[in-house]
Design an enzyme around this catalytic site. Structure first.
Site, PDB file in Angstrom:
ATOM      1  N   GLY A   1       0.855  -1.190   0.000  1.00 15.55           N
ATOM      2  CA  GLY A   1       0.000   0.000   0.000  1.00 15.55           C
ATOM      3  C   GLY A   1       0.884   1.231   0.000  1.00 15.55           C
ATOM      4  O   GLY A   1       2.053   1.184  -0.409  1.00 15.55           O
ATOM      5  N   ARG A   2       0.312   2.333   0.496  1.00 17.88           N
ATOM      6  CA  ARG A   2       1.050   3.605   0.438  1.00 17.88           C
ATOM      7  C   ARG A   2       2.353   3.538   1.224  1.00 17.88           C
ATOM      8  O   ARG A   2       3.392   4.017   0.759  1.00 17.88           O
ATOM      9  CB  ARG A   2       0.168   4.727   0.994  1.00 17.88           C
ATOM     10  CG  ARG A   2      -0.988   5.063   0.085  1.00 17.88           C
ATOM     11  CD  ARG A   2      -2.055   5.835   0.818  1.00 17.88           C
ATOM     12  NE  ARG A   2      -2.826   4.946   1.679  1.00 17.88           N
ATOM     13  CZ  ARG A   2      -4.125   5.045   1.903  1.00 17.88           C
ATOM     14  NH1 ARG A   2      -4.806   6.031   1.359  1.00 17.88           N
ATOM     15  NH2 ARG A   2      -4.759   4.188   2.687  1.00 17.88           N
ATOM     16  N   ILE A   3       2.329   2.933   2.422  1.00 19.67           N
ATOM     17  CA  ILE A   3       3.547   2.905   3.240  1.00 19.67           C
ATOM     18  C   ILE A   3       4.570   1.946   2.622  1.00 19.67           C
ATOM     19  O   ILE A   3       5.766   2.253   2.549  1.00 19.67           O
ATOM     20  CB  ILE A   3       3.213   2.516   4.696  1.00 19.67           C
ATOM     21  CG1 ILE A   3       2.261   3.561   5.306  1.00 19.67           C
ATOM     22  CG2 ILE A   3       4.481   2.386   5.533  1.00 19.67           C
ATOM     23  CD1 ILE A   3       1.639   3.146   6.638  1.00 19.67           C
TER      24      ILE A   3
ATOM     25  N   ARG B   1      -1.984  -8.396  -2.190  1.00 16.03           N
ATOM     26  CA  ARG B   1      -3.217  -9.035  -2.668  1.00 16.03           C
ATOM     27  C   ARG B   1      -3.423  -8.756  -4.151  1.00 16.03           C
ATOM     28  O   ARG B   1      -3.769  -9.626  -4.916  1.00 16.03           O
ATOM     29  CB  ARG B   1      -4.431  -8.494  -1.888  1.00 16.03           C
ATOM     30  CG  ARG B   1      -4.718  -9.272  -0.625  1.00 16.03           C
ATOM     31  CD  ARG B   1      -5.816  -8.602   0.146  1.00 16.03           C
ATOM     32  NE  ARG B   1      -5.504  -7.186   0.331  1.00 16.03           N
ATOM     33  CZ  ARG B   1      -6.246  -6.338   1.038  1.00 16.03           C
ATOM     34  NH1 ARG B   1      -7.333  -6.749   1.629  1.00 16.03           N
ATOM     35  NH2 ARG B   1      -5.893  -5.073   1.175  1.00 16.03           N
TER      36      ARG B   1
ATOM     37  N   ALA C   1       3.699  -3.129  10.801  1.00 15.14           N
ATOM     38  CA  ALA C   1       2.283  -3.179  10.417  1.00 15.14           C
ATOM     39  C   ALA C   1       1.393  -3.353  11.652  1.00 15.14           C
ATOM     40  O   ALA C   1       0.891  -2.358  12.203  1.00 15.14           O
ATOM     41  CB  ALA C   1       2.078  -4.294   9.416  1.00 15.14           C
ATOM     42  N   ARG C   2       1.212  -4.567  12.096  1.00 17.02           N
ATOM     43  CA  ARG C   2       0.377  -4.845  13.261  1.00 17.02           C
ATOM     44  C   ARG C   2       0.873  -6.100  13.951  1.00 17.02           C
ATOM     45  O   ARG C   2       1.349  -7.031  13.284  1.00 17.02           O
ATOM     46  CB  ARG C   2      -1.076  -5.123  12.846  1.00 17.02           C
ATOM     47  CG  ARG C   2      -1.957  -3.912  12.677  1.00 17.02           C
ATOM     48  CD  ARG C   2      -2.273  -3.245  14.028  1.00 17.02           C
ATOM     49  NE  ARG C   2      -3.076  -2.054  13.848  1.00 17.02           N
ATOM     50  CZ  ARG C   2      -2.594  -0.831  13.610  1.00 17.02           C
ATOM     51  NH1 ARG C   2      -1.300  -0.637  13.532  1.00 17.02           N
ATOM     52  NH2 ARG C   2      -3.398   0.203  13.468  1.00 17.02           N
TER      53      ARG C   2
ATOM     54  N   HIS D   1       5.742   0.681  19.193  1.00 18.03           N
ATOM     55  CA  HIS D   1       4.705   1.136  18.247  1.00 18.03           C
ATOM     56  C   HIS D   1       4.781   2.655  18.033  1.00 18.03           C
ATOM     57  O   HIS D   1       3.827   3.387  18.343  1.00 18.03           O
ATOM     58  CB  HIS D   1       3.306   0.725  18.730  1.00 18.03           C
ATOM     59  CG  HIS D   1       2.291   0.689  17.620  1.00 18.03           C
ATOM     60  ND1 HIS D   1       1.206  -0.162  17.641  1.00 18.03           N
ATOM     61  CD2 HIS D   1       2.190   1.393  16.462  1.00 18.03           C
ATOM     62  CE1 HIS D   1       0.480   0.030  16.547  1.00 18.03           C
ATOM     63  NE2 HIS D   1       1.060   0.977  15.810  1.00 18.03           N
ATOM     64  N   ILE D   2       5.935   3.097  17.496  1.00 16.43           N
ATOM     65  CA  ILE D   2       6.157   4.540  17.340  1.00 16.43           C
ATOM     66  C   ILE D   2       6.405   4.945  15.883  1.00 16.43           C
ATOM     67  O   ILE D   2       6.911   6.038  15.625  1.00 16.43           O
ATOM     68  CB  ILE D   2       7.347   5.023  18.206  1.00 16.43           C
ATOM     69  CG1 ILE D   2       8.635   4.220  17.898  1.00 16.43           C
ATOM     70  CG2 ILE D   2       7.012   4.971  19.683  1.00 16.43           C
ATOM     71  CD1 ILE D   2       9.901   4.812  18.515  1.00 16.43           C
TER      72      ILE D   2
ATOM     73  N   GLU E   1       0.164  -6.317  22.333  1.00 18.13           N
ATOM     74  CA  GLU E   1       0.867  -5.157  22.895  1.00 18.13           C
ATOM     75  C   GLU E   1      -0.068  -4.328  23.781  1.00 18.13           C
ATOM     76  O   GLU E   1      -1.272  -4.353  23.561  1.00 18.13           O
ATOM     77  CB  GLU E   1       1.450  -4.291  21.761  1.00 18.13           C
ATOM     78  CG  GLU E   1       0.401  -3.677  20.845  1.00 18.13           C
ATOM     79  CD  GLU E   1       1.020  -2.953  19.641  1.00 18.13           C
ATOM     80  OE1 GLU E   1       1.880  -3.518  18.950  1.00 18.13           O
ATOM     81  OE2 GLU E   1       0.597  -1.818  19.401  1.00 18.13           O
TER      82      GLU E   1
HETATM   83  C1  8YV Z   1      -0.911   4.728  15.502  1.00 19.02           C
HETATM   84  C2  8YV Z   1      -0.790   3.049  13.619  1.00 19.02           C
HETATM   85  O1  8YV Z   1      -0.051   5.510  16.217  1.00 19.02           O
HETATM   86  O2  8YV Z   1      -1.942   4.505  12.192  1.00 19.02           O
HETATM   87  C3  8YV Z   1      -1.789   3.351  12.577  1.00 19.02           C
HETATM   88  O3  8YV Z   1      -2.456   2.404  12.103  1.00 19.02           O
HETATM   89  O4  8YV Z   1      -0.491   1.939  13.856  1.00 19.02           O
HETATM   90  C4  8YV Z   1      -0.131   4.147  14.365  1.00 19.02           C
HETATM   91  O5  8YV Z   1       0.179   5.191  13.497  1.00 19.02           O
HETATM   92  C5  8YV Z   1      -1.581   3.744  16.428  1.00 19.02           C
HETATM   93  O6  8YV Z   1      -2.557   3.012  15.780  1.00 19.02           O
HETATM   94  C6  8YV Z   1      -2.219   4.452  17.589  1.00 19.02           C
HETATM   95  O7  8YV Z   1      -3.013   5.517  17.149  1.00 19.02           O
END
Ligand code: 8YV
Length: 330
Positions: free
Chosen positions: A156-158, A179, A239-240, A287-288, A269
């Site tokens: 995607g964009r990132i 995908r 990502a997640r 997660h920064i 987390e």
């Molecule tokens: C957020 C992120 O800081 O935008 C997202 O999906 O994972 C991070 O940029 C996080 O979700 C908390 O807001």
């Protein structure tokens, strides 16, 4: 006329709260208490909108308990905390904050890749511990970044931002899996070649994960996938949590089945799998990836815009389920 009532579920910039107060009767959690679900539902009663930050689960049960709720504005591009189908069925709009964080998050993804490949935190810990007493030919020798093969899962964009940094800045050979395949112009811009997932795993020197989390991407990288990677490879996840099987990854790192990992996100987390805390060849950040002051302000502004535009004019800048706007709760 009475102002609509909204809830800001977590602490955010005071300026954002002040701006929202010009339009709404605002209850805000500036003390940043970590509410359990029952408390969140209680606080949401009678509210027309909620400013969420990615950790608040919005599902059918919550929506049924909060019949006045019309919009949930996430200050995040990811929205796996939203059950979007349930929201659409209930006529509740969801919004996120795309675009404003793309380049900042891509910067961080690349920083984590460099830190991981070049063993930045591991060597700093060594120095801080007073262990640096002589030069050695192989001291913290890491993996080459320039000219190597960068694999991206989720384009995607990132992902595209990371690809451009790798291809144009570091002369990397970029391959990706997604995908759907990108159009030819975007592939050319990113200098990226589409491959299947098995090829991506097999050929990447550095594999960066930038795909959204969903049940379909749960443990997209587990023991079987790690086994297909090069033993010299690095893995980066911006990502997640949940996309990587953290227990399997910790074991692969300990057994040096891959060289190193850089992780900004974790399963469950802010808890971190204890095994990840004891392996040396992993760079861990809380997660920064989107955390620059300018970007976090832009994210907060966009989430606030969505609340204001929707509750005052029935529009939203970045709707996730625009079909819910038409049949939205009144
Ligand atoms: C957020 C992120 O800081 O935008 C997202 O999906 O994972 C991070 O940029 C996080 O979700 C908390 O807001």
């Amino acid at each position: 006329m009475n102002k609509p009532s909204i809830l800001v579920a977590r602490a955010i910039f005071p300026e954002t709260v002040a701006r929202l107060e010009q339009h709404f009767d605002v209850s805000s959690n500036q003390a940043d208490a970590l509410w359990d679900r029952a408390t969140l539902i209680e606080k949401l009663r009678g509210k027309a909108g909620v400013f969420t930050t990615g950790g608040e689960r919005i599902d059918a049960e919550l929506l049924a308990a909060c019949p006045e709720l019309r919009i949930c504005a996430n200050m995040a591009v990811g929205y796996n905390n939203f059950d979007l189908a349930a929201m659409t069925a209930a006529g509740v709009l969801g919004t996120n904050t795309p675009d404003v964080l793309t380049e900042t998050t891509a910067d961080f993804g690349f920083a984590l890749l460099l830190a991981t490949a070049r063993r930045l935190t591991e060597s700093e810990h060594f120095l801080r511990a007073g262990q640096w007493n002589k030069w050695a030919f192989d001291m913290f020798a890491g993996a080459e970044v320039n000219g190597s093969t960068l694999g991206i899962l989720g384009m995607g964009r990132i992902g595209q931002g990371i690809a451009r940094r790798g291809a144009h800045g570091f002369g990397m050979n970029v391959i990706y899996h997604n995908r759907s395949r990108l159009d030819a112009a975007t592939e050319a811009d990113c200098k990226a070649r589409y491959v299947d997932k098995a090829t991506l795993l097999r050929e990447a020197d550095h594999l960066v994960l930038v795909l959204p989390y969903s049940p379909a991407s749960h443990h997209a990288i587990g023991a079987a996938e790690l086994a297909q990677m090069k033993p010299t490879a690095t893995l980066v996840n911006v990502a997640r949590g949940g996309i990587v099987d953290d227990a399997a990854l910790a074991q692969a790192l300990r057994e040096r089945r891959i060289a190193a990992a850089g992780l900004d996100v974790f399963e469950g987390e802010p808890r971190v799998h204890p095994d990840l805390l004891t392996v040396p060849n992993v760079v861990l950040t809380p997660h920064i990836a989107s955390a620059t002051v300018r970007t976090r302000r832009a994210m907060a502004d966009l989430a606030a815009d969505n609340l204001i535009d929707f509750l005052t004019q029935g529009q939203a800048k970045t709707p996730l389920n625009p079909e819910a706007m038409a049949g939205a709760r009144r």
